[in-house]
Design a protein around this motif. Structure first.
Motif, mmCIF file in Angstrom:
data_model
loop_
_atom_site.group_PDB
_atom_site.id
_atom_site.type_symbol
_atom_site.label_atom_id
_atom_site.label_comp_id
_atom_site.label_asym_id
_atom_site.label_seq_id
_atom_site.Cartn_x
_atom_site.Cartn_y
_atom_site.Cartn_z
ATOM 1 N N ARG A 1 12.798 -26.881 72.694
ATOM 2 C CA ARG A 1 11.371 -26.950 72.365
ATOM 3 C C ARG A 1 11.087 -26.506 70.932
ATOM 4 O O ARG A 1 10.291 -27.113 70.221
ATOM 5 C CB ARG A 1 10.570 -26.058 73.332
ATOM 6 C CG ARG A 1 10.589 -26.532 74.770
ATOM 7 C CD ARG A 1 9.748 -25.649 75.675
ATOM 8 N NE ARG A 1 10.315 -24.305 75.821
ATOM 9 C CZ ARG A 1 9.704 -23.187 75.459
ATOM 10 N NH1 ARG A 1 8.514 -23.239 74.880
ATOM 11 N NH2 ARG A 1 10.271 -22.018 75.646
ATOM 12 N N PRO B 1 12.206 -28.983 67.552
ATOM 13 C CA PRO B 1 11.191 -29.994 67.184
ATOM 14 C C PRO B 1 9.871 -29.371 66.726
ATOM 15 O O PRO B 1 9.215 -29.895 65.824
ATOM 16 C CB PRO B 1 11.006 -30.780 68.493
ATOM 17 C CG PRO B 1 12.245 -30.541 69.281
ATOM 18 C CD PRO B 1 12.691 -29.155 68.937
ATOM 19 N N TYR C 1 10.448 -28.236 62.937
ATOM 20 C CA TYR C 1 10.908 -29.204 61.939
ATOM 21 C C TYR C 1 10.033 -30.450 61.849
ATOM 22 O O TYR C 1 9.860 -31.029 60.769
ATOM 23 C CB TYR C 1 12.361 -29.607 62.213
ATOM 24 C CG TYR C 1 13.359 -28.566 61.778
ATOM 25 C CD1 TYR C 1 13.512 -28.246 60.431
ATOM 26 C CD2 TYR C 1 14.137 -27.886 62.711
ATOM 27 C CE1 TYR C 1 14.414 -27.291 60.023
ATOM 28 C CE2 TYR C 1 15.049 -26.918 62.309
ATOM 29 C CZ TYR C 1 15.181 -26.622 60.968
ATOM 30 O OH TYR C 1 16.080 -25.660 60.567
ATOM 31 N N ASP C 2 9.485 -30.888 62.977
ATOM 32 C CA ASP C 2 8.682 -32.109 62.937
ATOM 33 C C ASP C 2 7.457 -31.978 62.033
ATOM 34 O O ASP C 2 7.155 -32.904 61.261
ATOM 35 C CB ASP C 2 8.265 -32.517 64.358
ATOM 36 C CG ASP C 2 9.425 -33.083 65.166
ATOM 37 O OD1 ASP C 2 10.488 -33.351 64.566
ATOM 38 O OD2 ASP C 2 9.281 -33.226 66.398
ATOM 39 N N PRO C 3 6.732 -30.829 62.061
ATOM 40 C CA PRO C 3 5.558 -30.727 61.176
ATOM 41 C C PRO C 3 5.879 -30.780 59.680
ATOM 42 O O PRO C 3 5.028 -31.181 58.886
ATOM 43 C CB PRO C 3 4.954 -29.363 61.560
ATOM 44 C CG PRO C 3 5.405 -29.123 62.954
ATOM 45 C CD PRO C 3 6.789 -29.705 63.011
ATOM 46 N N LYS D 1 8.250 -32.611 58.529
ATOM 47 C CA LYS D 1 8.850 -33.948 58.349
ATOM 48 C C LYS D 1 10.304 -33.868 57.865
ATOM 49 O O LYS D 1 10.743 -34.668 57.027
ATOM 50 C CB LYS D 1 7.997 -34.796 57.401
ATOM 51 C CG LYS D 1 6.564 -34.965 57.886
ATOM 52 C CD LYS D 1 5.811 -36.020 57.111
ATOM 53 C CE LYS D 1 4.355 -36.112 57.535
ATOM 54 N NZ LYS D 1 4.127 -36.114 58.980
ATOM 55 N N ASN E 1 14.070 -34.487 58.797
ATOM 56 C CA ASN E 1 14.745 -35.381 59.738
ATOM 57 C C ASN E 1 15.950 -34.685 60.381
ATOM 58 O O ASN E 1 17.095 -35.036 60.135
ATOM 59 C CB ASN E 1 15.171 -36.666 59.025
ATOM 60 C CG ASN E 1 15.614 -37.741 60.011
ATOM 61 O OD1 ASN E 1 15.547 -37.565 61.227
ATOM 62 N ND2 ASN E 1 16.069 -38.860 59.482
ATOM 63 N N TRP E 2 15.667 -33.687 61.207
ATOM 64 C CA TRP E 2 16.731 -32.889 61.827
ATOM 65 C C TRP E 2 17.612 -33.720 62.748
ATOM 66 O O TRP E 2 18.816 -33.445 62.876
ATOM 67 C CB TRP E 2 16.128 -31.706 62.582
ATOM 68 C CG TRP E 2 15.156 -32.066 63.669
ATOM 69 C CD1 TRP E 2 13.814 -32.283 63.541
ATOM 70 C CD2 TRP E 2 15.459 -32.255 65.056
ATOM 71 N NE1 TRP E 2 13.254 -32.595 64.753
ATOM 72 C CE2 TRP E 2 14.239 -32.575 65.708
ATOM 73 C CE3 TRP E 2 16.634 -32.173 65.812
ATOM 74 C CZ2 TRP E 2 14.166 -32.828 67.073
ATOM 75 C CZ3 TRP E 2 16.557 -32.423 67.176
ATOM 76 C CH2 TRP E 2 15.341 -32.746 67.792
ATOM 77 N N ARG E 3 17.050 -34.755 63.363
ATOM 78 C CA ARG E 3 17.848 -35.590 64.271
ATOM 79 C C ARG E 3 18.952 -36.334 63.528
ATOM 80 O O ARG E 3 19.992 -36.637 64.103
ATOM 81 C CB ARG E 3 16.944 -36.586 65.003
ATOM 82 C CG ARG E 3 15.952 -35.922 65.959
ATOM 83 C CD ARG E 3 14.952 -36.929 66.514
ATOM 84 N NE ARG E 3 13.980 -36.300 67.411
ATOM 85 C CZ ARG E 3 12.872 -35.700 67.008
ATOM 86 N NH1 ARG E 3 12.594 -35.638 65.705
ATOM 87 N NH2 ARG E 3 12.054 -35.158 67.875
ATOM 88 N N ASN F 1 21.856 -32.094 69.044
ATOM 89 C CA ASN F 1 20.501 -32.582 69.282
ATOM 90 C C ASN F 1 20.211 -32.859 70.754
ATOM 91 O O ASN F 1 19.058 -33.067 71.131
ATOM 92 C CB ASN F 1 20.241 -33.845 68.464
ATOM 93 C CG ASN F 1 20.234 -33.579 66.972
ATOM 94 O OD1 ASN F 1 20.039 -32.449 66.537
ATOM 95 N ND2 ASN F 1 20.458 -34.616 66.178
#
Length: 304
Positions: free
Chosen positions: A28, A31, A34-36, A38, A40-42, A50
């Motif tokens: 949880r 993401p 890192y998503d906010p 932007k 690209n951790w994936r 992942n």
């Protein structure tokens, strides 16, 4: 030198991180942070990481010459690792994110913080590896965060608590009789902290303690420990000092519980409580298994 794949296999054999599956916390939180921004951790992190959020997070060269051990990927920890490592070296940590838990006598923390992308780039450019192991390191009774704490107190583990269907994060222990102040002073010495976070009742003779490394500041876990006869509860933090709605809600819940508990509650800092297993159990294990030099990276400050 040792093969990175062999190190991974040995860790998995002991800690069963693939069998345990996706880490409930960091599946949880990664993401979430890192998503906010932007990032690209994936794409940057290893594909299996992942899925599991444990294991090899960043993969460098296959030949490992030195292993570094730390708890959180703070900027000071990663800068030390990058500066003092050679290509192929491995950093093993309990957490893949920084967590500012706050200082009971100072500033409140920000909670989970992403690793600076520039430091990730430097690690990849130098062909270094990063491996993290969260709940599997809590669950194991061979090498574990809470058992390392019990060992330091000279305690005998007699039961588990703070469980889910895959393992237990806490242990109930018998100790030689000590009063509350003795336990506080011993805690400061073991974890090299200037002060502890203390709540609850004082006792003149404590022989049964509950130990939960890291975030043991869960009222339900404390209530369970109390029902199992614990007279003291030793954990990473008694109060959540994270400066957001979640942190303030938890702080209020704990303040209410502290008025009713019969236990002595002692917090030794999240990071320090989990660093101990690296220093006393993981370091000799890595040295024996792989005949490699192992370097510990402590934090400059434990209450952050």
């Amino acid at each position: 030198m040792a093969q990175l794949q062999k190190i991974d296999e040995a860790i998995d054999e002991l800690f069963r991180y693939r069998e345990i599956g996706a880490d409930p916390a960091f599946s949880r939180f990664i993401p979430m942070v890192y998503d906010p921004i932007k990032f690209n951790w994936r794409e940057v992190f290893e594909a299996q990481f992942n899925q599991l959020f444990n294991g090899l997070m960043l993969k460098g060269e296959e030949e490992v010459g030195r292993i570094f051990l730390a708890v959180f990927p703070t900027e000071e920890v990663l800068a030390h690792f990058i500066e003092h490592s050679n290509p192929g070296d491995l950093l093993f940590m309990h957490h893949p994110l920084v967590m500012e838990c706050g200082d009971p006598r100072g500033a409140w923390g920000k909670g989970f913080i992403p690793i600076n992308p520039d430091l990730i780039s430097q690690i990849k450019e130098k062909r270094l590896s990063v491996f993290t192991l969260h709940v599997p390191l809590d669950y194991s009774r061979t090498i574990s965060t809470s058992d390392a704490m019990a060992e330091a107190y000279g305690a005998k583990v007699v039961a588990e608590f703070f469980k889910d269907e895959k393992g237990a994060c806490g242990v109930i222990c018998e100790i030689p009789a000590a009063n509350t102040e003795d336990l506080i002073e011993k805690s400061k010495s073991i974890f090299q902290i200037p002060y502890a976070d203390v709540e609850g009742q004082s006792h003149s003779s404590i022989t049964k303690v509950a130990i939960a490394a890291g975030c043991g500041d869960k009222v339900y876990a404390m209530q369970e420990a109390e029902k199992l006869g614990a007279q003291a509860y030793i954990t990473g933090e008694i109060h959540c000092h994270i400066d957001n709605v979640y942190g303030k809600k938890k702080f209020d819940e704990m303040k209410k519980y502290c008025k009713t508990t019969t236990m002595s509650l002692i917090g030794v800092s999240h990071a320090a409580s989990e660093y101990l297993v690296h220093a006393t159990q993981l370091k000799p294990w890595f040295e024996e298994q792989f005949k490699l030099p192992v370097t510990l990276i402590p934090q400059d400050e434990w209450w952050v």
